[in-house]
Design an enzyme around this catalytic site. Structure first.
Site, PDB file in Angstrom:
ATOM      1  N   SER A 185      55.160   9.786   8.266  1.00  0.00           N
ATOM      2  CA  SER A 185      55.150   8.575   7.456  1.00  0.00           C
ATOM      3  C   SER A 185      56.423   8.490   6.598  1.00  0.00           C
ATOM      4  O   SER A 185      57.529   8.527   7.127  1.00  0.00           O
ATOM      5  CB  SER A 185      53.873   8.536   6.602  1.00  0.00           C
ATOM      6  OG  SER A 185      53.751   7.320   5.899  1.00  0.00           O
ATOM      7  N   ASP A 225      49.510   1.712  15.185  1.00  0.00           N
ATOM      8  CA  ASP A 225      49.973   2.128  13.861  1.00  0.00           C
ATOM      9  C   ASP A 225      50.909   1.078  13.259  1.00  0.00           C
ATOM     10  O   ASP A 225      51.917   0.694  13.858  1.00  0.00           O
ATOM     11  CB  ASP A 225      50.692   3.466  13.983  1.00  0.00           C
ATOM     12  CG  ASP A 225      51.059   4.055  12.633  1.00  0.00           C
ATOM     13  OD1 ASP A 225      50.875   3.371  11.605  1.00  0.00           O
ATOM     14  OD2 ASP A 225      51.526   5.206  12.608  1.00  0.00           O
TER      15      ASP A 225
END
Length: 642
Positions: free
Chosen positions: A416, A468
């Site tokens: 991330s 995602d």
């Protein structure tokens, strides 16, 4: 539709947002009215006690008042159901009905106060009657308090500035005055957003970096939201429509219509090796999150395994830099990576805006020095995430005496936000350490320019799971998402409450997506539709009426791309929306960055970003591929390598 204008100001609620609140209030009011009526009819003969006449009058007036309120709320619900998001004409009487409804709160509050006073005086009547009056007074005040809370929630601080002008813009002003108005609105919006962010992040300090982050984030939000006149429910309806539209397009797409970006043979050949590396280094990226992620992944045994390290510090026994206040973190890192204490060089959980926790360890199995950067896990990290400004990178290296272990290579990993930081750090270290490698798990899209993206493909591998949202998230993609929301709302001819009901059902239970119009069906839709214009605030510059595309207008935020080559794990078939379905299976392929140029809407757009879900998907695809290799003649599970 544009927010309603009441009392001379705009509110963050539309006239078609009152269906569900109204139905809920009707349900409560009708039950309440039936209860009061039953109480009065059944116990009417027991009201001959001292003060009984007052209580009898109280109940009669309350029954009449509730009947009037029920009628008014019913009218509000019926009117709110009419029209569509872009066609508020059938709901033009809503403001008058709301004025009537708000006026009825005054006698309701007065009557609730009188009821409380009579109860306080201790009226001597039947106990059942007394309890009923107490319950009535309590419900009255709860209703009034709930209404006050709702008014605070839908209050728009900028409503007083936006209400005097029509949604299409202040056409009666000349260009100079219009420009001044728009700049004033943007400045006011930035100030409001900065105040909101400071209130939400009031506990993280007020140093210079934090103040810069506040300003940068506020400017981003004001830029994105200030040019449309949408209320939150409009965005929710648009996302629900977009999800069904995307699924409908995908279901109707023929196999030969799919645009394929075939990788080079060298990329195809090293897919297995890179997938195994990703599976290995993901353990380090997960370890950087410390004990919270470890306990979440091992809810029953995790605390027992790391409990000993929570109560004592062994870092003083080793030459470990930055080993202060590690407590449970170090134990979870050891359990996740399988390394020993002596394999760690530096561990830091120092967490501030623009400063991320990280660890440095020796990985003897892969003969590498691993730097793992933690992803988003605090308010400070969120502020770092939302800092969307870009700046040039100076990649020239004038550093002298750049030494490294002659056998161990440098590998930088992260998930991330940590993946983005790891990719940037790798690019900056490329000159002094030519053998450096990076494995970026679920990196943000808005990271590198096009040239840097191409440059990084020789030494950075990114891994993305399913839908995602983070690897698809950039300012450019958000602008595209906003455009598509406006477009799909303008096309839809259904009332908002039906859109939201259908959307909730579709998200929870699936089914066939509705056959919604698409941009392809509408011909040339590069210009805003008539209904779409009503959703643009004050002649928004986000849409350039003279250009071929709204997205070609100049932007402070240039288009940015994800780092390196991209491995994409996609779910094979569907595992359903509930855990009772079989475990998901995944395919893996090299993907081009253009496949992540649009945000995909769905229930897994957030869950696919979670590190534990990504680890499970990696475990699954690696084990499936191992089974395919070891048992080719036994019909092992097939894994797509597109």
């Amino acid at each position: 539709m544009p927010g309603m204008v009441l009392f001379g100001r705009r509110w963050a609620i539309a006239s078609d947002d009152l269906v569900f609140p109204g139905v809920f209030e009707l349900f409560v009011r009708v039950l309440w009215w039936i209860g009061i009526l039953t109480l009065y009819l059944v116990h009417r003969g027991k009201l001959d006690c001292p003060g009984g006449v007052l209580l009898s009058s109280y109940l009669i007036v309350l029954i009449i008042l509730l009947a009037v309120i029920i009628g008014t709320v019913s009218a509000i619900v019926c009117v709110s159901m009419k029209g569509t998001i872009c066609n508020p004409g059938p709901r033009k009487s809503m403001s008058k009905l709301l004025y009537v409804r708000l006026a009825l709160f005054l006698p309701e509050m007065v009557w609730a106060s009188l009821g409380a006073a009579w109860i306080e005086d201790g009226v001597q009547c039947d106990r059942t009657v007394g309890n009923g009056i107490i319950a009535t007074v309590a419900v009255s005040w709860i209703t009034v308090a709930s209404t006050a809370v709702i008014i605070v929630i839908v209050f728009d601080p900028l409503g007083g500035k936006m209400a005097p002008y029509p949604p299409a813009g202040p056409h009666h002003l000349d260009s100079h005055e219009s420009s001044q108005l728009l700049n004033g609105l943007k400045t006011a919006a930035t100030s409001v957003w900065e105040t909101r962010i400071k209130l939400l992040c009031c506990c993280i300090g007020k140093d210079d970096r934090t103040r810069v982050a506040f300003s940068s984030t506020a400017e981003l939000f004001s830029t994105y939201f200030s040019d449309t006149d949408l209320v939150p429910s409009d965005i929710a309806a648009g996302l629900a429509l977009l999800h069904q539209q995307q699924d409908n397009i995908r279901n109707n797409q023929e196999p030969d219509q799919v645009v394929s970006h075939s990788p080079e043979s060298s990329q195809e050949a090293d897919l297995d090796a890179e997938l195994e590396n990703c599976h290995h280094y993901m353990q380090f990226a997960a370890a950087a999150y410390g004990w919270p992620l470890y306990i979440y992944r091992n809810p029953f045994t995790g605390l027992c395994r790391i409990g000993g390290d929570c109560c004592r510090s062994r870092t003083t026994d080793y030459d470990l830099v930055g080993g202060d206040q590690l407590t449970c973190h170090f134990g979870s890192i050891l359990q996740t990576t399988g390394l020993q204490y002596r394999d760690f060089i530096h561990v830091s959980f120092h967490d501030k805006v623009y400063e991320l926790p990280f660890l440095v360890a020796l990985d003897h199995r892969k003969e590498s020095v691993v730097v793992a950067v933690r992803g988003t896990m605090s308010l400070q990290d969120i502020l770092t995430d939302l800092s969307a400004e870009s700046e040039p990178l100076d990649l020239e290296c004038d550093v002298q005496d750049c030494w490294a272990h002659k056998e161990y290579r440098l590998v930088i990993v992260g998930h991330s936000l940590g993946a983005g930081a790891a990719a940037l750090l790798t690019i900056m270290l490329r000159n002094p350490y030519p053998q450096v490698r990076c494995y970026a798990f679920s990196p943000p899209r808005g990271l590198l320019s096009k040239s840097l993206c191409e440059y990084s493909k020789t030494f950075i591998v990114s891994l993305v799971l399913g839908k995602d949202v983070i690897p698809r998230l950039s300012v450019t993609n958000l602008e595209d998402l906003k455009r598509r929301i406006l477009r799909v709302i303008a096309h839809c001819n259904k009332p908002k409450y039906k859109i939201l009901l259908r959307g909730c059902w579709y998200e929870l239970f699936g089914g066939h997506p509705e056959d919604l119009p698409t941009e392809l069906d509408g011909g040339d839709l590069t210009q805003p539709l008539l209904g779409e214009r009503s959703l643009l605030a004050h002649g928004s510059p986000a849409y350039s009426f003279s250009s071929d595309s709204p997205l070609e207008s100049p932007s402070k935020y240039p288009p940015l791309y994800p780092p390196g080559r991209i491995l994409h794990l996609e779910e094979v078939g569907t595992s359903g929306r509930f855990s009772c379905y079989p475990a998901a299976r995944y395919s893996v392929k090299w993907s081009h960055e253009s496949e992540f140029s649009k945000i995909l809407i769905g229930p897994k757009m957030l869950t696919d970003h979670m590190p534990d879900i990504l680890m499970r998907a990696l475990d699954s695809v690696v084990s499936d591929r191992a089974a395919c290799v070891s048992c080719p003649t036994q019909g092992g599970p097939s894994v797509d390598v597109a």
